[in-house]
Design a protein around this motif. Structure first.
Motif, PDB file in Angstrom:
ATOM      1  N   ASP A   6      47.254  32.966  68.504  1.00 52.69           N
ATOM      2  CA  ASP A   6      47.667  31.987  69.676  1.00 52.69           C
ATOM      3  C   ASP A   6      46.569  32.394  70.994  1.00 52.69           C
ATOM      4  O   ASP A   6      46.609  31.551  72.021  1.00 52.69           O
ATOM      5  CB  ASP A   6      49.079  32.018  70.145  1.00 52.69           C
ATOM      6  N   GLU A   7      45.729  33.268  70.815  1.00 51.51           N
ATOM      7  CA  GLU A   7      44.891  33.676  72.097  1.00 51.51           C
ATOM      8  C   GLU A   7      43.453  33.491  71.391  1.00 51.51           C
ATOM      9  O   GLU A   7      43.156  33.370  70.298  1.00 51.51           O
ATOM     10  CB  GLU A   7      45.049  35.291  72.362  1.00 51.51           C
ATOM     11  N   ASP A   8      42.641  33.342  72.372  1.00 51.50           N
ATOM     12  CA  ASP A   8      41.243  32.962  72.147  1.00 51.50           C
ATOM     13  C   ASP A   8      40.649  34.105  71.553  1.00 51.50           C
ATOM     14  O   ASP A   8      39.803  33.972  70.681  1.00 51.50           O
ATOM     15  CB  ASP A   8      40.466  32.509  73.378  1.00 51.50           C
ATOM     16  N   PHE A   9      40.858  35.414  72.066  1.00 45.62           N
ATOM     17  CA  PHE A   9      40.225  36.689  71.368  1.00 45.62           C
ATOM     18  C   PHE A   9      41.293  37.619  71.782  1.00 45.62           C
ATOM     19  O   PHE A   9      41.034  38.283  72.814  1.00 45.62           O
ATOM     20  CB  PHE A   9      39.064  36.787  71.614  1.00 45.62           C
ATOM     21  N   LEU A  10      42.218  37.962  71.014  1.00 41.56           N
ATOM     22  CA  LEU A  10      42.967  39.303  71.211  1.00 41.56           C
ATOM     23  C   LEU A  10      43.170  39.894  69.715  1.00 41.56           C
ATOM     24  O   LEU A  10      43.808  39.461  68.769  1.00 41.56           O
ATOM     25  CB  LEU A  10      44.397  38.896  71.614  1.00 41.56           C
ATOM     26  N   ARG A  39      27.171  41.424  61.310  1.00 41.94           N
ATOM     27  CA  ARG A  39      28.567  40.909  61.310  1.00 41.94           C
ATOM     28  C   ARG A  39      29.547  41.855  62.154  1.00 41.94           C
ATOM     29  O   ARG A  39      30.482  41.236  62.678  1.00 41.94           O
ATOM     30  CB  ARG A  39      29.174  40.916  59.863  1.00 41.94           C
ATOM     31  N   GLN A  40      28.971  43.234  62.218  1.00 41.99           N
ATOM     32  CA  GLN A  40      29.910  44.111  63.325  1.00 41.99           C
ATOM     33  C   GLN A  40      29.597  43.473  64.792  1.00 41.99           C
ATOM     34  O   GLN A  40      30.691  43.583  65.491  1.00 41.99           O
ATOM     35  CB  GLN A  40      29.682  45.532  63.081  1.00 41.99           C
ATOM     36  N   ARG A  41      28.414  43.177  64.893  1.00 40.54           N
ATOM     37  CA  ARG A  41      28.179  42.838  66.544  1.00 40.54           C
ATOM     38  C   ARG A  41      29.035  41.597  66.870  1.00 40.54           C
ATOM     39  O   ARG A  41      29.156  41.254  67.984  1.00 40.54           O
ATOM     40  CB  ARG A  41      26.737  42.680  66.619  1.00 40.54           C
ATOM     41  N   HIS A  42      29.255  40.674  65.748  1.00 41.56           N
ATOM     42  CA  HIS A  42      29.775  39.494  65.999  1.00 41.56           C
ATOM     43  C   HIS A  42      31.266  39.638  66.844  1.00 41.56           C
ATOM     44  O   HIS A  42      31.709  38.675  67.494  1.00 41.56           O
ATOM     45  CB  HIS A  42      30.137  38.686  64.848  1.00 41.56           C
ATOM     46  N   LEU A  43      31.891  40.932  66.543  1.00 40.79           N
ATOM     47  CA  LEU A  43      33.088  41.120  67.539  1.00 40.79           C
ATOM     48  C   LEU A  43      32.950  41.297  68.926  1.00 40.79           C
ATOM     49  O   LEU A  43      33.788  40.609  69.631  1.00 40.79           O
ATOM     50  CB  LEU A  43      33.734  42.224  66.810  1.00 40.79           C
ATOM     51  N   PHE A  44      31.573  41.675  69.333  1.00 40.22           N
ATOM     52  CA  PHE A  44      31.560  41.818  70.697  1.00 40.22           C
ATOM     53  C   PHE A  44      30.991  40.554  71.240  1.00 40.22           C
ATOM     54  O   PHE A  44      30.941  40.184  72.324  1.00 40.22           O
ATOM     55  CB  PHE A  44      30.448  43.032  70.858  1.00 40.22           C
ATOM     56  N   LYS A  45      30.174  40.065  70.521  1.00 41.87           N
ATOM     57  CA  LYS A  45      29.681  38.470  70.684  1.00 41.87           C
ATOM     58  C   LYS A  45      30.661  38.000  71.042  1.00 41.87           C
ATOM     59  O   LYS A  45      30.631  36.836  71.887  1.00 41.87           O
ATOM     60  CB  LYS A  45      28.824  38.040  69.785  1.00 41.87           C
ATOM     61  N   ARG A  46      31.795  37.623  70.255  1.00 41.94           N
ATOM     62  CA  ARG A  46      33.039  36.687  70.479  1.00 41.94           C
ATOM     63  C   ARG A  46      33.694  36.992  71.625  1.00 41.94           C
ATOM     64  O   ARG A  46      33.988  36.384  72.500  1.00 41.94           O
ATOM     65  CB  ARG A  46      34.065  36.726  69.310  1.00 41.94           C
ATOM     66  N   LEU A  47      33.996  38.390  72.096  1.00 41.41           N
ATOM     67  CA  LEU A  47      34.577  38.868  73.198  1.00 41.41           C
ATOM     68  C   LEU A  47      33.931  38.569  74.384  1.00 41.41           C
ATOM     69  O   LEU A  47      34.366  37.983  75.272  1.00 41.41           O
ATOM     70  CB  LEU A  47      34.555  40.338  73.122  1.00 41.41           C
ATOM     71  N   VAL A  48      32.391  38.712  74.520  1.00 41.87           N
ATOM     72  CA  VAL A  48      31.720  38.330  75.787  1.00 41.87           C
ATOM     73  C   VAL A  48      31.637  36.700  75.776  1.00 41.87           C
ATOM     74  O   VAL A  48      31.828  36.128  77.167  1.00 41.87           O
ATOM     75  CB  VAL A  48      30.286  38.719  75.474  1.00 41.87           C
ATOM     76  N   LYS A  49      31.572  35.888  74.558  1.00 39.54           N
ATOM     77  CA  LYS A  49      31.609  34.488  74.910  1.00 39.54           C
ATOM     78  C   LYS A  49      32.940  33.922  75.434  1.00 39.54           C
ATOM     79  O   LYS A  49      32.904  33.044  76.275  1.00 39.54           O
ATOM     80  CB  LYS A  49      31.418  33.610  73.438  1.00 39.54           C
TER      81      LYS A  49
END
Length: 232
Positions: free
Chosen positions: A192-196, A211-221
């Motif tokens: 239910d959250e955009d990124f949690l 693919r591991q960097r994608h976690l940080f990419k999504r957070l910053v986005k």
């Protein structure tokens, strides 16, 4: 309050001393994707900083008193950090900020939503090693569909393993999105959250893998979108 630019401020929490390498790697990933990293330690005031997103990093085991558990082992607790990061997580939840919990950060995030932990894992392993490894040698089964799968685009995936404890009872609002071959929880997320999200492994030590960097990419986005949506 921190001076804001057009870059979202991503607070990175950790202990009072040490842990410079994982914190540096998180900051490197945050900068790569357009964020402004800010290191926070016990004693800092998150309300004064007012970050746009957060990363709760790994470290010592969490005191079981926080989830009404009796001590089963005798690890090295950091009660000052437990209290500080608990406040930071509750602030993030209240303001619905994007947040990534790493290792103990994932565990503490789960506790703040009413979850609990397994205090030791050796007796629960049959198919996986209890040995710590910084290398991606452990198998992660990712649930499909999940936000984690959207980011990693693999199942199974390979991850590292540097933890003594793990999530037992899942906190309110979270879904399990990843497990290892013994069924031990490796990732949780709130749909239910955009990124949690909380991950049991250390993606900051695997930033050489896209693919591991994608976690940080999504957070910053997500943090950037929230920042740009604020009234000027």
């Amino acid at each position: 309050m921190v001076s804001k630019t057009n870059k979202p401020v991503i607070a990175i929490t950790g202990p009072s001393r040490g842990a410079w390498m994982p914190r540096f790697c998180v900051a490197l990933a945050v900068r790569r994707y357009g964020g402004q990293p800010l290191q926070l330690r016990p004693g800092d005031d998150v309300t004064t900083v007012a970050p746009d997103g957060l990363v709760i990093t790994g470290g010592h085991d969490i005191d079981p008193v926080l989830y009404a558990g009796e001590p089963e082992v005798h690890p090295n607790y950091d009660k000052e950090r437990d209290a500080f990061e608990g406040e930071v997580i509750r602030y993030a939840l209240q303001h619905r900020l994007p947040l990534l919990g790493i290792c103990r950060g994932a565990q503490l995030l789960n506790i703040c939503r009413g979850g609990s932990l397994h205090q030791e894992l050796k007796s629960r392993r049959q198919h996986t090693s209890n040995r710590w490894t910084i290398l991606p040698l452990k198998t992660l089964s990712v649930r499909i569909p999940s936000q984690l799968h959207q980011l990693l685009r693999c199942s199974p995936c390979k991850i590292n393993s540097l933890h003594n404890q793990a999530i037992a009872e899942v906190g309110t609002g979270f879904e399990v999105s990843g497990r290892d071959l013994d069924g031990i929880v490796q990732a949780i997320e709130d749909p239910d959250e955009d990124f949690l999200m909380g991950v049991q492994w250390h993606p900051e030590l695997l930033i050489f893998i896209r693919r591991q960097r994608h976690l940080f990419k999504r957070l910053v986005k997500v943090a950037t979108l929230r920042l740009n949506a604020r009234p000027q």
